[in-house]
Write a protein that holds these residues in place. Structure first.
Motif, PDB file in Angstrom:
ATOM      1  N   PRO A  96       0.789  -1.229   0.000  1.00 53.36           N
ATOM      2  CA  PRO A  96       0.000   0.000   0.000  1.00 53.36           C
ATOM      3  C   PRO A  96       0.827   1.289   0.000  1.00 53.36           C
ATOM      4  O   PRO A  96       0.280   2.366   0.136  1.00 53.36           O
ATOM      5  N   THR A  97       2.133   1.165  -0.202  1.00 52.75           N
ATOM      6  CA  THR A  97       2.991   2.353  -0.196  1.00 52.75           C
ATOM      7  C   THR A  97       2.836   3.131  -1.493  1.00 52.75           C
ATOM      8  O   THR A  97       2.318   2.631  -2.495  1.00 52.75           O
ATOM      9  N   THR A  98       3.330   4.340  -1.493  1.00 54.34           N
ATOM     10  CA  THR A  98       3.316   5.162  -2.704  1.00 54.34           C
ATOM     11  C   THR A  98       4.084   4.460  -3.816  1.00 54.34           C
ATOM     12  O   THR A  98       3.613   4.392  -4.960  1.00 54.34           O
ATOM     13  N   LEU A  99       5.253   3.924  -3.494  1.00 53.53           N
ATOM     14  CA  LEU A  99       6.052   3.234  -4.501  1.00 53.53           C
ATOM     15  C   LEU A  99       5.354   1.973  -5.002  1.00 53.53           C
ATOM     16  O   LEU A  99       5.464   1.620  -6.187  1.00 53.53           O
ATOM     17  N   GLY A 100       4.617   1.298  -4.142  1.00 52.22           N
ATOM     18  CA  GLY A 100       3.828   0.145  -4.582  1.00 52.22           C
ATOM     19  C   GLY A 100       2.797   0.537  -5.618  1.00 52.22           C
ATOM     20  O   GLY A 100       2.634  -0.131  -6.642  1.00 52.22           O
ATOM     21  N   TRP A 101       2.102   1.638  -5.365  1.00 56.60           N
ATOM     22  CA  TRP A 101       1.096   2.101  -6.324  1.00 56.60           C
ATOM     23  C   TRP A 101       1.741   2.647  -7.593  1.00 56.60           C
ATOM     24  O   TRP A 101       1.180   2.503  -8.689  1.00 56.60           O
ATOM     25  N   VAL A 102       2.917   3.254  -7.480  1.00 58.74           N
ATOM     26  CA  VAL A 102       3.644   3.695  -8.685  1.00 58.74           C
ATOM     27  C   VAL A 102       3.997   2.479  -9.545  1.00 58.74           C
ATOM     28  O   VAL A 102       3.878   2.509 -10.772  1.00 58.74           O
ATOM     29  N   TYR A 153       3.083  -0.938 -14.343  1.00 51.22           N
ATOM     30  CA  TYR A 153       2.614  -2.169 -14.996  1.00 51.22           C
ATOM     31  C   TYR A 153       1.449  -1.863 -15.936  1.00 51.22           C
ATOM     32  O   TYR A 153       1.404  -2.340 -17.070  1.00 51.22           O
ATOM     33  N   ALA A 154       0.483  -1.089 -15.450  1.00 51.09           N
ATOM     34  CA  ALA A 154      -0.701  -0.790 -16.249  1.00 51.09           C
ATOM     35  C   ALA A 154      -0.336  -0.003 -17.507  1.00 51.09           C
ATOM     36  O   ALA A 154      -0.797  -0.327 -18.609  1.00 51.09           O
ATOM     37  N   VAL A 155       0.492   1.013 -17.361  1.00 50.19           N
ATOM     38  CA  VAL A 155       0.908   1.818 -18.517  1.00 50.19           C
ATOM     39  C   VAL A 155       1.682   0.960 -19.515  1.00 50.19           C
ATOM     40  O   VAL A 155       1.435   1.009 -20.732  1.00 50.19           O
ATOM     41  N   ALA A 156       2.599   0.144 -19.024  1.00 49.74           N
ATOM     42  CA  ALA A 156       3.383  -0.722 -19.918  1.00 49.74           C
ATOM     43  C   ALA A 156       2.473  -1.727 -20.625  1.00 49.74           C
ATOM     44  O   ALA A 156       2.673  -2.017 -21.815  1.00 49.74           O
ATOM     45  N   ALA A 157       1.466  -2.261 -19.932  1.00 49.11           N
ATOM     46  CA  ALA A 157       0.534  -3.201 -20.564  1.00 49.11           C
ATOM     47  C   ALA A 157      -0.221  -2.523 -21.703  1.00 49.11           C
ATOM     48  O   ALA A 157      -0.359  -3.090 -22.797  1.00 49.11           O
ATOM     49  N   ASN A 216      -1.478  -8.742  -9.706  1.00 44.80           N
ATOM     50  CA  ASN A 216      -0.782  -9.511  -8.671  1.00 44.80           C
ATOM     51  C   ASN A 216       0.045  -8.619  -7.746  1.00 44.80           C
ATOM     52  O   ASN A 216       0.251  -8.962  -6.590  1.00 44.80           O
ATOM     53  N   LYS A 217       0.510  -7.488  -8.243  1.00 47.08           N
ATOM     54  CA  LYS A 217       1.348  -6.609  -7.416  1.00 47.08           C
ATOM     55  C   LYS A 217       0.653  -6.282  -6.100  1.00 47.08           C
ATOM     56  O   LYS A 217       1.286  -6.227  -5.050  1.00 47.08           O
ATOM     57  N   GLN A 218      -0.647  -6.109  -6.153  1.00 46.48           N
ATOM     58  CA  GLN A 218      -1.357  -5.770  -4.924  1.00 46.48           C
ATOM     59  C   GLN A 218      -2.078  -6.958  -4.301  1.00 46.48           C
ATOM     60  O   GLN A 218      -2.306  -6.962  -3.107  1.00 46.48           O
ATOM     61  N   ILE A 219      -2.396  -7.984  -5.070  1.00 45.48           N
ATOM     62  CA  ILE A 219      -3.023  -9.177  -4.480  1.00 45.48           C
ATOM     63  C   ILE A 219      -1.966 -10.029  -3.781  1.00 45.48           C
ATOM     64  O   ILE A 219      -2.251 -10.720  -2.824  1.00 45.48           O
ATOM     65  N   ASP A 220      -0.736  -9.998  -4.304  1.00 50.08           N
ATOM     66  CA  ASP A 220       0.400 -10.649  -3.648  1.00 50.08           C
ATOM     67  C   ASP A 220       0.276 -12.175  -3.608  1.00 50.08           C
ATOM     68  O   ASP A 220       0.498 -12.801  -2.583  1.00 50.08           O
ATOM     69  N   LEU A 221      -0.047 -12.776  -4.763  1.00 55.04           N
ATOM     70  CA  LEU A 221      -0.224 -14.228  -4.808  1.00 55.04           C
ATOM     71  C   LEU A 221       1.067 -14.995  -4.537  1.00 55.04           C
ATOM     72  O   LEU A 221       1.023 -16.112  -4.038  1.00 55.04           O
ATOM     73  N   GLN A 222       2.216 -14.390  -4.844  1.00 52.56           N
ATOM     74  CA  GLN A 222       3.474 -15.100  -4.584  1.00 52.56           C
ATOM     75  C   GLN A 222       3.643 -15.378  -3.097  1.00 52.56           C
ATOM     76  O   GLN A 222       4.231 -16.387  -2.717  1.00 52.56           O
ATOM     77  N   THR A 223       3.104 -14.522  -2.260  1.00 55.81           N
ATOM     78  CA  THR A 223       3.160 -14.770  -0.817  1.00 55.81           C
ATOM     79  C   THR A 223       2.308 -15.987  -0.470  1.00 55.81           C
ATOM     80  O   THR A 223       2.705 -16.806   0.367  1.00 55.81           O
ATOM     81  N   LEU A 241      16.214  -2.104  -3.329  1.00 57.86           N
ATOM     82  CA  LEU A 241      16.719  -2.665  -4.584  1.00 57.86           C
ATOM     83  C   LEU A 241      15.622  -3.422  -5.327  1.00 57.86           C
ATOM     84  O   LEU A 241      15.548  -3.350  -6.556  1.00 57.86           O
ATOM     85  N   ASN A 242      14.737  -4.115  -4.609  1.00 56.67           N
ATOM     86  CA  ASN A 242      13.692  -4.873  -5.314  1.00 56.67           C
ATOM     87  C   ASN A 242      12.779  -3.956  -6.127  1.00 56.67           C
ATOM     88  O   ASN A 242      12.326  -4.329  -7.199  1.00 56.67           O
ATOM     89  N   HIS A 243      12.521  -2.739  -5.642  1.00 58.69           N
ATOM     90  CA  HIS A 243      11.724  -1.796  -6.429  1.00 58.69           C
ATOM     91  C   HIS A 243      12.474  -1.371  -7.688  1.00 58.69           C
ATOM     92  O   HIS A 243      11.888  -1.256  -8.758  1.00 58.69           O
TER      93      HIS A 243
END
Length: 182
Positions: free
Chosen positions: A11-17, A22-26, A57-64, A153-155
């Protein structure tokens, strides 16, 4: 469910960025599909779908969820304490699979324009990051969670892959870019 619950994963600003990137690139990839030669159209369409799924998935976090399932299975079967070799095998298998996929993509699209090849590099960066992150190896987690400037670094790695893909799509969308084939 396995310690995971639906909700906003970052839910961070960088998460939403990152979600916006992702959306723009798609969208850019989908537009590039409409402007690309027929032999490249499916590549751009597939890339648009992959990015849209990663956006969600970035916000649903299925990998977790998958990591939690793996941890639960390992504990239930009694090999959690000795999980390291399995994690390394998982990462090795993912890297081998990615290498095979890359070779197949390059072979299939060997005559594609430089824009497609640039987007392949971006996808390789992004998928490598996503799958290795999903392995949840403590040493890798410690490395990619290091702070570099304000973001971790992950961002940088995730957004970097998205930017490289978007650059390929933008290049494809330029009228001069469509004519530069090599």
């Amino acid at each position: 469910m396995f310690g995971w619950k639906p909700g906003i994963g970052d839910p961070t600003t960088l998460g939403w960025v990152t979600v916006a990137a992702y959306a723009v690139a798609a969208v850019l990839c989908w537009l590039a599909a409409g402007k690309s030669p027929k032999t490249e159209r499916r590549w751009w369409q597939a890339l648009a779908v992959i990015l849209a799924l990663l956006c969600i998935n970035k916000q649903i976090d299925l990998q977790t969820l998958f990591t939690d399932i793996g941890r639960t299975v390992a504990k239930n079967q009694g090999w959690y304490e000795d999980r390291r070799p399995y994690q390394y095998m998982f990462v090795g298998a993912i890297l081998a699979l990615m290498l095979v996929a890359a070779v197949l993509m390059v072979a299939r699209l060997r005559r594609a324009g430089a824009q497609v090849k640039l987007s392949m590099v971006g996808l390789a960066m992004l998928m490598g990051f996503v799958f290795i992150r999903a392995a949840s190896l403590e040493r890798i987690d410690a490395l990619i969670n290091r702070q570099i400037g304000t973001p971790r670094l992950n961002h940088w790695l995730e957004i970097g892959g998205i930017v490289v893909i978007a650059a390929g799509a933008l290049w494809m969308l330029r009228p001069a870019g469509r004519r530069s084939r090599r």
